[in-house]
Enzyme design. Structure first.
Site, PDB file in Angstrom:
ATOM      1  CG  ASN A 184      -0.256  -0.132   2.516  1.00  0.00           C
ATOM      2  OD1 ASN A 184       0.716  -0.847   2.661  1.00  0.00           O
ATOM      3  ND2 ASN A 184      -0.736   0.624   3.493  1.00  0.00           N
ATOM      4  CD  GLU A 210       1.291  -1.376  11.056  1.00  0.00           C
ATOM      5  OE1 GLU A 210       0.363  -0.909  11.579  1.00  0.00           O
ATOM      6  OE2 GLU A 210       1.206  -1.606   9.906  1.00  0.00           O
ATOM      7  CB  CYS A 234      -2.872  -0.025   8.250  1.00  0.00           C
ATOM      8  SG  CYS A 234      -1.373   0.895   8.563  1.00  0.00           S
ATOM      9  CD  GLU A 272       7.146  -0.884  11.908  1.00  0.00           C
ATOM     10  OE1 GLU A 272       6.070  -0.459  11.491  1.00  0.00           O
ATOM     11  OE2 GLU A 272       7.985  -1.430  11.175  1.00  0.00           O
TER      12      GLU A 272
HETATM   13  O1  TXE Z   1      -0.878  -8.483   2.459  1.00  0.00           O
HETATM   14  P1  TXE Z   1       0.030  -9.690   2.834  1.00  0.00           P
HETATM   15  P2  TXE Z   1      -1.751  -8.405   1.177  1.00  0.00           P
HETATM   16  C1  TXE Z   1      -4.189  -5.822   4.791  1.00  0.00           C
HETATM   17  C2  TXE Z   1      -5.297  -5.467   3.843  1.00  0.00           C
HETATM   18  C3  TXE Z   1      -5.101  -6.391   2.711  1.00  0.00           C
HETATM   19  C4  TXE Z   1      -4.643  -7.636   3.445  1.00  0.00           C
HETATM   20  C5  TXE Z   1      -3.871  -8.559   2.573  1.00  0.00           C
HETATM   21  O2  TXE Z   1      -6.544  -5.778   4.442  1.00  0.00           O
HETATM   22  O3  TXE Z   1      -6.294  -6.658   2.006  1.00  0.00           O
HETATM   23  O4  TXE Z   1      -3.776  -7.148   4.464  1.00  0.00           O
HETATM   24  O5  TXE Z   1      -2.994  -7.739   1.796  1.00  0.00           O
HETATM   25  C6  TXE Z   1       4.327 -11.130   2.259  1.00  0.00           C
HETATM   26  N1  TXE Z   1       5.264 -15.458   4.876  1.00  0.00           N
HETATM   27  N2  TXE Z   1      -3.026  -4.965   4.671  1.00  0.00           N
HETATM   28  O6  TXE Z   1      -2.171  -9.729   0.628  1.00  0.00           O
HETATM   29  O7  TXE Z   1      -0.321 -10.966   2.196  1.00  0.00           O
HETATM   30  C7  TXE Z   1       3.844 -10.541   0.951  1.00  0.00           C
HETATM   31  O8  TXE Z   1       4.607 -11.047  -0.123  1.00  0.00           O
HETATM   32  C8  TXE Z   1       6.008 -14.334   4.758  1.00  0.00           C
HETATM   33  C9  TXE Z   1      -2.757  -4.067   5.750  1.00  0.00           C
HETATM   34  O9  TXE Z   1      -0.960  -7.554   0.265  1.00  0.00           O
HETATM   35  O10 TXE Z   1       0.044  -9.621   4.286  1.00  0.00           O
HETATM   36  C10 TXE Z   1       4.070  -9.067   1.178  1.00  0.00           C
HETATM   37  O11 TXE Z   1       5.423  -8.731   0.949  1.00  0.00           O
HETATM   38  N3  TXE Z   1       5.625 -13.264   4.023  1.00  0.00           N
HETATM   39  C11 TXE Z   1      -1.305  -3.666   5.768  1.00  0.00           C
HETATM   40  C12 TXE Z   1       3.726  -8.896   2.657  1.00  0.00           C
HETATM   41  O12 TXE Z   1       3.837 -10.198   3.229  1.00  0.00           O
HETATM   42  C13 TXE Z   1       4.432 -13.337   3.385  1.00  0.00           C
HETATM   43  C14 TXE Z   1      -0.814  -3.245   4.426  1.00  0.00           C
HETATM   44  C15 TXE Z   1       2.314  -8.385   2.895  1.00  0.00           C
HETATM   45  O13 TXE Z   1       1.447  -9.243   2.203  1.00  0.00           O
HETATM   46  C16 TXE Z   1       3.601 -14.475   3.453  1.00  0.00           C
HETATM   47  C17 TXE Z   1      -1.142  -4.243   3.429  1.00  0.00           C
HETATM   48  C18 TXE Z   1       4.067 -15.568   4.242  1.00  0.00           C
HETATM   49  N4  TXE Z   1       3.349 -16.690   4.357  1.00  0.00           N
HETATM   50  C19 TXE Z   1      -2.252  -5.077   3.566  1.00  0.00           C
HETATM   51  N5  TXE Z   1       2.474 -14.237   2.695  1.00  0.00           N
HETATM   52  C20 TXE Z   1      -0.988  -2.548   6.754  1.00  0.00           C
HETATM   53  N6  TXE Z   1      -1.084  -2.840   8.030  1.00  0.00           N
HETATM   54  O14 TXE Z   1      -0.637  -1.468   6.332  1.00  0.00           O
HETATM   55  C21 TXE Z   1       2.618 -12.990   2.192  1.00  0.00           C
HETATM   56  N7  TXE Z   1       3.789 -12.448   2.585  1.00  0.00           N
END
Ligand code: TXE
Length: 482
Positions: free
Chosen positions: A150, A248, A282, A462
């Protein structure tokens, strides 16, 4: 087709598999570059480079570590427009937001920790004339940083800067959805003379590469920002290995508006806290609670302002206020929540559907800023993170009622409160279950402050000294004197 490369041991290299995944421009829905489809072999190579660099880097005086980081910040500043355009094409956010928000904040992140490290000290505890204790805070070793799509460069640098500044060497994995600016940053790290192996960037799919990093026995800490479900998966793997974890995660932040607020200031800021970055932050206030005496006035003014100001269009167009949704999957997810809201009895006051700009963006993913009323505070739409341009509005009558609704979700990241009553502001700030409370403002950030949430919004903090403490180990040395 541009090929993004991994940055391992100071060099830009292909993934061991030589395989790539499509990287799509969300404004057009078309593939515009290729992202490495790395695997455990690449994580191992990155780990080995980081391990080899650790002795030298951790013994480099803080002043010298600071200097090379400031050089990186300087080069980032010099190339701001290039990075801003790259970020907008990769993530879909409006260009003005990349130019004035995303990239400047990435520069600030690097600059902040490059200077903080020169003032980072520890404490001593004398025991009269009998003994003295002193605490050392030394870098952990090789640490892992995993960041989301994001705020790509903003959150990537928010992690790697304190890690590197405190003397660690890093294996980092940006989101495969938005890999471009981390790749461009690796070119700048080479130009700035960052010693090889200090930072290693391995691109690829989370479940393949992110999990290979999480499970790697040599990577002693993981700093993660992303979804709550993914955070739980990382914790499941890393906890039995006793790795340090900073998580986070998601949020479902309440925005509580009292009748005595400064209405015009509140209205302007609430449009921003609802829809900035297409609501893909977020910290956005996606549940708006309005004290009943001004509910109708707010509803009318808010819907009018959203419809009048939040132009949806080509993110490269300066007139655009709302850009593209980051991916087909996320586009479908957000639209599914709008359908759910209707099924749960919500009324769509504006927006509520996808929109097709003309020209190059006719095949992109765009959703109108959407305002929904008439939902129960505890329905799924009001309990689950949507993470898109969708907010709900709900009236309330008493402080107790709004506090109960605000605290009713599994999340506890941020909250917003609008009132001119100082006593009420402090009272509610103490009772809101969140890591961050903004009063008569939103997203006003001092990088020295602790950043993070409670409940399902994560573990740890953080920012400022919190970040430097996360990336260092404390040791107490006690010396008997007499
Ligand atoms: O996040 P992911 P996504 C929320 C938001 C969104 C949901 C999923 O609701 O719809 O999370 O988003 C890596 N082991 N936020 O799918 O999957 C992945 O490659 C290790 C809130 O984009 O959590 C990426 O680099 N790593 C949030 C990172 O994790 C893994 C901002 C985030 O991906 C993994 C974004 C695994 N098993 C989404 N699976 C905020 N708090 O700002 C994925 N990744």
């Amino acid at each position: 087709m541009q090929k993004i490369l991994n940055y391992i041991n100071g060099a830009l290299v292909e993934p061991a598999s030589k395989q790539y995944i499509d990287n799509v421009d969300p404004s057009t829905g078309k593939v515009y570059s290729l992202c490495p489809d790395s695997d455990a072999q690449d994580i191992e190579a990155a780990y080995k480079a980081a391990e080899a660099a650790f002795e030298g880097w951790s013994n480099t005086p803080a002043e010298k570590r600071s200097k090379v980081m400031l050089r990186i910040a300087e080069l980032l500043e010099k190339n701001l427009d290039k990075f801003a355009e790259a970020e907008t094409i990769d993530q879909g956010k409006p260009l003005w937001l990349s130019q004035n928000g995303e990239i400047p904040r990435a520069i600030s992140n690097i600059h902040f920790f490059a200077t903080a490290i020169e003032h980072y000290a520890s404490e001593a505890h004398p025991m009269g004339e009998h003994a003295i204790n002193y605490t050392t805070r030394t870098p952990i070793g090789v640490v892992g940083c995993i960041s989301p799509w994001n705020l790509p460069l903003y959150l990537f640098t928010w992690k790697i800067a304190p890690a590197i500044a405190s003397g660690n060497c890093v294996v980092a994995k940006p989101s495969e959805v938005t890999p471009m600016t981390a790749y461009l940053l690796s070119e700048i790290c080479i130009e700035a003379g960052l010693p090889k192996g200090v930072l290693n960037i391995v691109h690829g799919l989370g479940p393949k590469v992110g999990s290979a990093m999480t499970v790697h026995p040599g990577i002693k800490a993981i700093s993660f920002t992303g979804g709550t479900r993914t955070g739980a998966e990382i914790a499941r793997v890393a906890a039995p290995m006793f790795k340090k974890l900073s998580l986070e995660l998601g949020g479902k932040n309440p925005n509580m508006i009292f009748a005595d607020c400064d209405f015009d200031k509140m209205l302007t800021e609430t449009v921003r806290s609802s829809f900035l970055n297409q609501g893909e932050i977020c910290l956005c206030g996606s549940r708006i609670f309005v004290e009943r005496p001004i509910y109708e006035k707010f509803k009318k003014a808010f819907v009018e302002k959203v419809k009048a100001e939040l132009v949806v269009g080509d993110p490269l167009d300066p007139k655009t206020k709302t850009g593209a949704i980051v991916s087909q999957m996320h586009f479908d997810k957000v639209l599914s929540y709008i359908e759910l809201a209707k099924q749960e009895g919500g009324t769509i006051l504006c927006g509520g559907k996808s929109i097709q700009p003309t020209g190059r963006c006719a095949t992109g993913w765009f959703i109108e800023p959407t305002v929904i009323e008439g939902l129960a505070y505890d329905c799924r739409t009001n309990q689950e993170e949507i993470f898109g341009p969708v907010v709900t509005i709900t009236p309330f009558d008493t402080e107790e009622e709004v506090l109960m609704m605000a605290n009713s979700t599994e999340y506890g990241l941020a909250s917003v409160l609008w009132t001119e009553n100082l006593t009420r502001a402090h009272r509610l700030a103490g009772k809101i279950k969140a890591g961050i409370v903004w009063i008569n403002c939103w997203l006003l950030r001092d990088l020295r402050t602790p950043f993070g949430g409670v409940k399902s919004s994560g573990v740890g903090r953080e920012g400022g000294w919190e970040a430097l403490r996360f990336f260092t180990e404390a040791k107490n040395v006690c010396i008997k004197i007499s």
